[in-house]
Design a protein around this motif. Structure first.
Motif, PDB file in Angstrom:
ATOM      1  N   ALA A  86      -5.601   1.080  17.230  1.00  0.00           N
ATOM      2  CA  ALA A  86      -5.828   2.156  18.198  1.00  0.00           C
ATOM      3  C   ALA A  86      -7.335   2.362  18.286  1.00  0.00           C
ATOM      4  O   ALA A  86      -8.045   2.197  17.292  1.00  0.00           O
ATOM      5  N   ARG A 136      11.210  -1.038  11.802  1.00  0.00           N
ATOM      6  CA  ARG A 136       9.874  -0.780  12.320  1.00  0.00           C
ATOM      7  C   ARG A 136       9.590  -1.755  13.443  1.00  0.00           C
ATOM      8  O   ARG A 136       9.635  -2.960  13.245  1.00  0.00           O
ATOM      9  N   LYS A 154       0.823  -1.214   0.000  1.00  0.00           N
ATOM     10  CA  LYS A 154       0.000   0.000   0.000  1.00  0.00           C
ATOM     11  C   LYS A 154       0.851   1.256   0.000  1.00  0.00           C
ATOM     12  O   LYS A 154       0.561   2.212  -0.708  1.00  0.00           O
ATOM     13  N   ARG A 213     -10.545   1.279   9.085  1.00  0.00           N
ATOM     14  CA  ARG A 213     -10.058  -0.063   9.387  1.00  0.00           C
ATOM     15  C   ARG A 213     -11.083  -0.890  10.140  1.00  0.00           C
ATOM     16  O   ARG A 213     -10.857  -2.054  10.407  1.00  0.00           O
ATOM     17  N   GLN A 241     -15.551   2.790  11.837  1.00  0.00           N
ATOM     18  CA  GLN A 241     -14.836   3.930  11.224  1.00  0.00           C
ATOM     19  C   GLN A 241     -15.426   4.234   9.849  1.00  0.00           C
ATOM     20  O   GLN A 241     -15.578   5.399   9.467  1.00  0.00           O
ATOM     21  N   THR A 254      -3.401   7.037   8.359  1.00  0.00           N
ATOM     22  CA  THR A 254      -3.595   7.061   9.818  1.00  0.00           C
ATOM     23  C   THR A 254      -2.410   6.409  10.531  1.00  0.00           C
ATOM     24  O   THR A 254      -2.062   6.815  11.638  1.00  0.00           O
ATOM     25  N   ARG A 276      -2.246  -4.093  17.614  1.00  0.00           N
ATOM     26  CA  ARG A 276      -3.699  -3.907  17.778  1.00  0.00           C
ATOM     27  C   ARG A 276      -4.118  -2.561  17.219  1.00  0.00           C
ATOM     28  O   ARG A 276      -3.305  -1.646  17.117  1.00  0.00           O
ATOM     29  N   ARG A 319      -1.243  -8.390  13.414  1.00  0.00           N
ATOM     30  CA  ARG A 319      -1.779  -7.403  12.452  1.00  0.00           C
ATOM     31  C   ARG A 319      -2.548  -8.086  11.325  1.00  0.00           C
ATOM     32  O   ARG A 319      -3.570  -7.599  10.860  1.00  0.00           O
ATOM     33  N   ARG A 344       1.794   7.335  14.232  1.00  0.00           N
ATOM     34  CA  ARG A 344       3.226   7.222  14.560  1.00  0.00           C
ATOM     35  C   ARG A 344       3.850   8.587  14.846  1.00  0.00           C
ATOM     36  O   ARG A 344       4.823   8.697  15.571  1.00  0.00           O
ATOM     37  N   GLY A 352      -5.007   3.118   5.153  1.00  0.00           N
ATOM     38  CA  GLY A 352      -5.074   2.533   6.502  1.00  0.00           C
ATOM     39  C   GLY A 352      -6.307   2.985   7.266  1.00  0.00           C
ATOM     40  O   GLY A 352      -6.419   2.764   8.466  1.00  0.00           O
TER      41      GLY A 352
HETATM   42  P1  ADP Z   1       0.221  -1.660   8.209  1.00  0.00           P
HETATM   43  O1  ADP Z   1      -0.830  -1.511   7.157  1.00  0.00           O
HETATM   44  O2  ADP Z   1       1.507  -2.237   7.693  1.00  0.00           O
HETATM   45  O3  ADP Z   1      -0.263  -2.373   9.462  1.00  0.00           O
HETATM   46  P2  ADP Z   1      -0.059   1.143   9.096  1.00  0.00           P
HETATM   47  O4  ADP Z   1       1.015   2.149   9.105  1.00  0.00           O
HETATM   48  O5  ADP Z   1      -1.245   1.401   8.237  1.00  0.00           O
HETATM   49  O6  ADP Z   1       0.676  -0.214   8.699  1.00  0.00           O
HETATM   50  O7  ADP Z   1      -0.592   0.909  10.609  1.00  0.00           O
HETATM   51  C1  ADP Z   1       0.276   0.637  11.677  1.00  0.00           C
HETATM   52  C2  ADP Z   1      -0.513   0.540  12.979  1.00  0.00           C
HETATM   53  O8  ADP Z   1      -1.144   1.800  13.274  1.00  0.00           O
HETATM   54  C3  ADP Z   1      -1.653  -0.478  13.011  1.00  0.00           C
HETATM   55  O9  ADP Z   1      -1.220  -1.790  13.309  1.00  0.00           O
HETATM   56  C4  ADP Z   1      -2.555   0.117  14.115  1.00  0.00           C
HETATM   57  O10 ADP Z   1      -2.048  -0.195  15.392  1.00  0.00           O
HETATM   58  C5  ADP Z   1      -2.413   1.609  13.904  1.00  0.00           C
HETATM   59  N1  ADP Z   1      -3.477   2.159  12.998  1.00  0.00           N
HETATM   60  C6  ADP Z   1      -3.288   2.676  11.755  1.00  0.00           C
HETATM   61  N2  ADP Z   1      -4.441   3.086  11.208  1.00  0.00           N
HETATM   62  C7  ADP Z   1      -5.408   2.814  12.128  1.00  0.00           C
HETATM   63  C8  ADP Z   1      -6.821   2.999  12.176  1.00  0.00           C
HETATM   64  N3  ADP Z   1      -7.508   3.538  11.132  1.00  0.00           N
HETATM   65  N4  ADP Z   1      -7.493   2.609  13.288  1.00  0.00           N
HETATM   66  C9  ADP Z   1      -6.841   2.080  14.339  1.00  0.00           C
HETATM   67  N5  ADP Z   1      -5.512   1.871  14.370  1.00  0.00           N
HETATM   68  C10 ADP Z   1      -4.790   2.231  13.285  1.00  0.00           C
END
Ligand code: ADP
Length: 188
Positions: free
Chosen positions: A58, A132, A13, A87, A91, A31, A56, A143, A36, A84
């Protein structure tokens, strides 16, 4: 144009999103990046980190304000690329409501599909190359499981709206990108 990009961790992605925003010139709303970037030493940052580090999601009360705040910024009035997000079905419903207030809706949902064994292999490789913290075997399987149980239903939600374009992600990045552009043009 309002685009949602859905794909499991490791599907590619990130690569495709940066190409798409360059090509379409629309804002990229990731997101994962936004969470982060929360100040690490703040109480909020520590809370966010405690979810990300174990793979997990958020909670919505942390995610939704970050997203809506961004959507009020001037560059996000006519469209953006959601990466992202959403999710969870909750949402997705909140996003639908938010856009409806602007007389808008999600135009296209890109669904980047890659088989589970390929994902695991890619993520473990990425773990070696990048630093990471959430790319270790235990967190990766958490995940992938979260994707299967919480995010896959988001696709069903959007399939009901008839705007999902399935993209085969186990091809070269160039081919994946061509398929994405074809998918977007086919819908315009
Ligand atoms: P990936 O797709 O490789 O898991 P992301 O950068 O999209 O990487 O997400 C990393 C982490 O950030 C997720 O595992 C989650 O903990 C958190 N996260 C990202 N987007 C969301 C969201 N929309 N709702 C809840 N948690 C999120």
């Amino acid at each position: 144009m309002w685009i949602v990009f859905i794909g499991p961790p490791g599907a590619g992605k990130g690569t495709q999103c940066s190409r798409l925003v360059d090509t379409l010139g629309i804002p990229h709303l990731s997101t994962g990046d936004m969470l982060r970037n929360t100040e690490r030493n703040s109480a909020l940052g520590k809370l966010v980190e405690s979810y990300i580090d174990v793979g997990r999601l958020a909670p919505d009360y942390l995610v939704m304000p970050i997203v809506t705040k961004r959507l009020f910024e001037p560059d996000c009035q006519l469209g953006c690329l959601f990466d992202g997000f959403p999710r969870t079905v909750h949402q997705a419903e909140q996003l639908d409501e938010f856009l409806a207030q602007r007389d808008s809706r999600i135009d296209v949902v890109l669904n980047l599909q890659v088989a589970a064994d390929v994902l695991l292999e890619r993520l473990l490789k990425r773990a070696e190359l990048q630093n990471r913290k959430d790319d270790n075997e235990q967190t990766i399987s958490a995940r992938l499981e979260v994707f299967r149980t919480q995010t896959a239903p988001v696709l069903q939600h959007f399939r009901g709206q008839g705007n999902v374009v399935d993209i085969h992600g186990d091809q070269s990045p160039d081919r994946v990108f061509n398929d994405i552009l074809a998918g977007l043009t086919g819908r315009k």
